[in-house]
Write a protein that holds these residues in place. Structure first.
Motif, mmCIF file in Angstrom:
data_model
loop_
_atom_site.group_PDB
_atom_site.id
_atom_site.type_symbol
_atom_site.label_atom_id
_atom_site.label_comp_id
_atom_site.label_asym_id
_atom_site.label_seq_id
_atom_site.Cartn_x
_atom_site.Cartn_y
_atom_site.Cartn_z
ATOM 1 N N ILE A 146 14.379 77.587 3.179
ATOM 2 C CA ILE A 146 15.665 76.899 3.413
ATOM 3 C C ILE A 146 16.359 76.646 2.070
ATOM 4 N N SER A 147 15.581 76.297 1.054
ATOM 5 C CA SER A 147 16.154 76.075 -0.289
ATOM 6 C C SER A 147 16.891 77.324 -0.760
ATOM 7 N N PHE A 148 16.233 78.485 -0.556
ATOM 8 C CA PHE A 148 16.849 79.756 -0.971
ATOM 9 C C PHE A 148 18.173 79.958 -0.224
ATOM 10 N N LEU A 149 18.157 79.710 1.090
ATOM 11 C CA LEU A 149 19.365 79.933 1.899
ATOM 12 C C LEU A 149 20.499 78.996 1.492
ATOM 13 N N ILE A 150 20.141 77.758 1.164
ATOM 14 C CA ILE A 150 21.170 76.792 0.744
ATOM 15 C C ILE A 150 21.865 77.299 -0.521
ATOM 16 N N THR A 151 21.076 77.794 -1.463
ATOM 17 C CA THR A 151 21.649 78.323 -2.710
ATOM 18 C C THR A 151 22.430 79.606 -2.427
ATOM 19 N N HIS A 152 21.797 80.486 -1.639
ATOM 20 C CA HIS A 152 22.386 81.797 -1.352
ATOM 21 C C HIS A 152 23.744 81.665 -0.645
ATOM 22 N N PHE A 153 23.813 80.749 0.322
ATOM 23 C CA PHE A 153 25.056 80.601 1.081
ATOM 24 C C PHE A 153 25.955 79.505 0.511
ATOM 25 N N LYS A 154 25.607 79.050 -0.682
ATOM 26 C CA LYS A 154 26.425 78.089 -1.434
ATOM 27 C C LYS A 154 26.788 76.847 -0.634
ATOM 28 N N GLU A 155 25.781 76.293 0.036
ATOM 29 C CA GLU A 155 25.975 75.025 0.752
ATOM 30 C C GLU A 155 25.781 73.928 -0.291
ATOM 31 N N GLY A 156 26.884 73.480 -0.843
ATOM 32 C CA GLY A 156 26.807 72.620 -2.023
ATOM 33 C C GLY A 156 26.464 71.152 -1.794
ATOM 34 N N ASP A 157 26.646 70.656 -0.567
ATOM 35 C CA ASP A 157 26.471 69.222 -0.333
ATOM 36 C C ASP A 157 25.009 68.804 -0.495
ATOM 37 N N THR A 158 24.767 67.843 -1.349
ATOM 38 C CA THR A 158 23.380 67.415 -1.581
ATOM 39 C C THR A 158 22.777 66.762 -0.343
ATOM 40 N N ASP A 159 23.618 66.142 0.474
ATOM 41 C CA ASP A 159 23.121 65.476 1.674
ATOM 42 C C ASP A 159 23.367 66.314 2.920
ATOM 43 N N LEU A 160 23.062 67.600 2.808
ATOM 44 C CA LEU A 160 23.261 68.517 3.914
ATOM 45 C C LEU A 160 22.299 68.184 5.068
ATOM 46 N N ILE A 161 22.750 68.447 6.307
ATOM 47 C CA ILE A 161 21.840 68.351 7.452
ATOM 48 C C ILE A 161 21.466 69.785 7.830
ATOM 49 N N VAL A 162 20.174 70.056 7.933
ATOM 50 C CA VAL A 162 19.712 71.408 8.268
ATOM 51 C C VAL A 162 18.920 71.370 9.571
ATOM 52 N N GLU A 163 19.301 72.272 10.478
ATOM 53 C CA GLU A 163 18.549 72.457 11.719
ATOM 54 C C GLU A 163 17.944 73.849 11.703
ATOM 55 N N HIS A 164 16.660 73.942 11.999
ATOM 56 C CA HIS A 164 15.944 75.225 12.035
ATOM 57 C C HIS A 164 15.399 75.378 13.451
ATOM 58 N N ASN A 165 15.936 76.318 14.195
ATOM 59 C CA ASN A 165 15.568 76.506 15.608
ATOM 60 C C ASN A 165 15.639 75.180 16.378
ATOM 61 N N GLY A 166 16.716 74.442 16.148
ATOM 62 C CA GLY A 166 16.958 73.190 16.890
ATOM 63 C C GLY A 166 16.197 71.985 16.372
ATOM 64 N N GLN A 167 15.411 72.181 15.321
ATOM 65 C CA GLN A 167 14.654 71.053 14.758
ATOM 66 C C GLN A 167 15.257 70.631 13.423
#
Lengths: 251, 70
Positions: free
Chosen positions: B22-43
């Protein structure tokens, strides 16, 4: 508890006739103590609904004065209030709406040094702040005083709400452990604030009435662009520095 | 050569390296917000788990920016 007066029966009739409220519920609302953190876009609506429902003791805090660019969404403040302290403007409207509520209005910045005193003996915290840092303070007061914290936030056409209950659910910092980079002057359309704060107000009244069905470990995500409401399932974070008591002992 | 898998990110099909975190994807897709909410398969994924959470073929990832206005 003292019986309801005939005036109260009339005033609150439409909610007293709800089986979930009734006379006993109305007495609970009359004895309730709620802290509303901020009287801007969210607080305008939640404070209004708390007063309208007859919440006996409402504490409000805000540091700002009313600006012209607040008026598209902060419906407690009117054109003639521009320049006035927000809490004074709010107090005036809430008293006009319901003179029976005891309202404490504090025109102060919410800080680490005063947050516990501001929250005082309130039984729940209604979040209506405009930044993550103050929410962290409210969260810590909630965990420390063991009282629910109804989080609400807005941005653009989106809103979020969840109810954090210490010991039962995740807390604000389980979700957001980082220090957020503050964004100033968030874009927003008025009804987004109204919708989000109305959900929060409903949660507050349900908490006061002891009802179930709360947004516990459910983060409601409202997207007004396509009018979808969806839930994100959340859980307590075992690595949380705030609500995980074992870790708290370590820091 | 590393293998790629198809995942759905915010509703869009994307090719990403197999077992990307997920860390890689955040950097790769330039999701810059430090307080991002991430859902992985609904979790919901705790921020502390971003580095260790790997994606597989067909996974659904949602990046949601938190709302902190009031």
């Amino acid at each position: 508890m003292t019986n309801l007066s005939s005036e109260e029966y009339v005033r609150y009739n439409r909610q007293i006739i709800l089986p979930e409220v009734g006379e006993e519920g109305q007495k609970k609302i009359r004895n309730a103590r709620v802290f509303i953190a901020g009287v801007g876009g969210l607080g305008s609506v939640s404070a209004y609904y708390m007063a309208a429902a007859g919440v006996g003791y409402i504490s409000i805090a805000d540091r700002d004065r009313v600006n012209a660019d607040n008026l598209n969404r902060q419906i407690l403040h009117h054109s003639q209030d521009i320049g006035k302290p927000k809490t004074a403007s709010a107090l005036e409207k809430l008293r006009q709406l319901n003179p029976h509520c005891h309202i404490r209005a504090v025109q102060e910045d919410m800080r680490e040094e005063n947050i516990m005193e501001l929250v005082g003996d309130s039984q729940l915290i209604l979040d209506a702040t405009d930044n993550a840092e103050t929410r962290r303070l409210l969260n810590r007061a909630s965990v420390s005083k063991h009282i629910p914290f109804v989080y609400g936030g807005i941005n653009g056409l989106n809103g979020m709400v969840t109810t954090f209950i210490p010991g039962e659910t995740a807390c604000f910092e389980c979700l957001f452990p980082h220090k957020a980079v503050e964004k100033t002057s968030v874009a927003v359309l008025g009804p987004v604030a109204g919708l989000t704060a109305s959900v929060q107000s409903m949660e507050a009244l349900k908490l006061i009435l002891g009802m179930g069905g709360l947004l516990k470990n459910r983060l409601l995500y409202i997207q007004c662009s396509d009018m979808t409401f969806r839930e994100i399932n959340i859980r307590k974070n075992p690595d949380c520095n705030v609500c995980n008591t074992e870790r708290r002992g370590m820091i | 050569m590393s293998k790629y898998v198809d995942v759905i990110i915010n509703g869009f099909k994307e090719k990403v390296p197999e077992k990307a975190s997920i860390s890689f994807l955040i950097t790769h897709f330039k999701e810059g917000d430090t307080d991002l909410i991430v859902e992985h398969n609904g979790q919901f994924v705790y921020p502390q788990k971003y580095a260790g959470a790997a994606v597989s073929e067909g996974d659904r990832i949602e990046f949601i920016n938190p709302n902190f206005g009031g």
